[in-house]
Design a protein around this motif. Sequence first.
Motif: not given
Length: 579
Positions: A400, A453, A456, A473
């Motif tokens: 990320y 997103k 996660v 995120v």
Amino acid sequence: MGLCHAKPIKIPETQFESDGINGEIQPQNGGTGKTPKFPFYSPSPLPSAFKNSPANSSVTSTPLRFFKRPFPPPSPAKHIRALLARRHGSVKPNEASIPEGSECDIGLDKNFGFSKQFANHFELGDEVGRGHFGYTCYGKGKKGSLKGLDVAVKVIPKAKMTTAIAIEDVRREVKILRALTGHKNLVQFYESYEDDDNVYVVMELCQGGELLDRILSRGGKFSEEDAKAVMVQILSVTAYCHLQGVVHRDLKPENFLFTSKDENAPLKAIDFGLSDYVKPDERLNDIVGSAYYVAPEVLHRAYGTEADMWSIGVIAYILLCGSRPFWARTESGIFRAVLKADPSFDEAPWPSLSPEAIDFVKRLLNKDYRKRLTAAQALSHPWLSGFHQDIKIPQDMIVYRLVRAYICSSSLRKAALGALAKTLTVPQLAYMKEQFQMLSPSKNGYISMQNFKTAVLRTATDAMKDSRVIEYVNLVSSIQYRKMDFEEFCAAAISVHQLEAMETWEQHARRAYELFEKDGNRPIMIEELASELGLSPSVPVHVVLQDWIRHSDGKLSFLGFVRLLHGVSSRTFQKALPA
């Protein structure tokens, strides 16, 4: 506030016996169980702090940041003692311990909101271990779903909680255990209770002993195959914690327990008393941990989850050769070694071990945290190939960070990273493929920023909310950017610093430059290059950038290509400008 039931009371606190030469780990002979005269942890990397350290002090145990025993005057860590005084109350001139008095208790709210029905649900048995903040006892469930089950009960006296920060440390430990419980290599948390005198943390009872005990029972080291089985479990739980934004900060063999005496018993991580939350773009600054396992950047007061990976590298080194990678007769000597010395891979048994094992340890014990493997990457290392079929490699938060930096980069740097990505090896591409697939690409093989997103949130726990990883995120997923295929993902998620740590870095860079010459290199003016890099036009900056461009054809030189791969900033150029 960590678990302390790993060590029976009758066993001396000091488990490592140094041979006085290279720090080889051996079982103790004729241990007396006496408390060492000097605690090894005086965390000051400054040379001026070492001159008063006693020459005969022996670093023989691994206590935490809170000192139970007095320092020999004069203290080599005055600033640390001052920090502890602020954190846990006043201390005596030559002693940094948690005060027992009540003078610091005034106005403190020691109500945690836990259930007060401990005595109704559990029977407390014999004490099995004692730590800096409390003690651990056997317990047995009396009613409910845990009726008849043997458990470990950690008892933390409220009298020990003499500052608001100490109370928050206990609260955070319980929150982390509650949020992360469920991973098969993390000690199971059942419930927390309190009464007027104590906090009770009820957990899984692990009766197989410490990893340290298993190392000692095997003569100080493991075979490569046995070490692999241990490392996979340690890395699995560490990767899980890091994804949730939790850094353990005290990983060592004493803090991993086997569930039973069986040779193939699962390994469980314990003692989250020093753990903390950290976002991917944040750094912590308090010095905590255990001297033999502390990372260099911890001593420099700027660190993140990478510090845990250094500790795992130390554990791997010990498992494979039976000696500590950094050793000295004094605690200050250990810190000097951690900051300056390189671990030895020349003496036995290293020459007889596989090149993959040596590479694995070296890439964890890199003093530059940017070049260190993450837990997910370490699980994908060739040395562990075939040892994690039953362990799913989790998402890696470094991806990320790298993707975010890539999107914000100039088109020139993206082209350079694209060329570098084409030089990745098969194992490196396998890791990239795993990370890409976890983002659930579309049928056409593309991902959007929203995929980051969504991926996660599938594994998010309450810890991820407390660590504010979800905020980070959300920031990544909100970036407006076109869809990305696997080829571009590799360019975006590649870590130049980690590649630079490999022995094959020169080949990677040269081959990437050849590809860049064919596809992406073009004549470029200094003014255009400065604009590409987001630098304000100035004569000193242009002087530095002249080295980046070949005078013969105006194209980017190899030196400029490598510097471009690393990324640049105005701060970087300020350091490079002539005085």
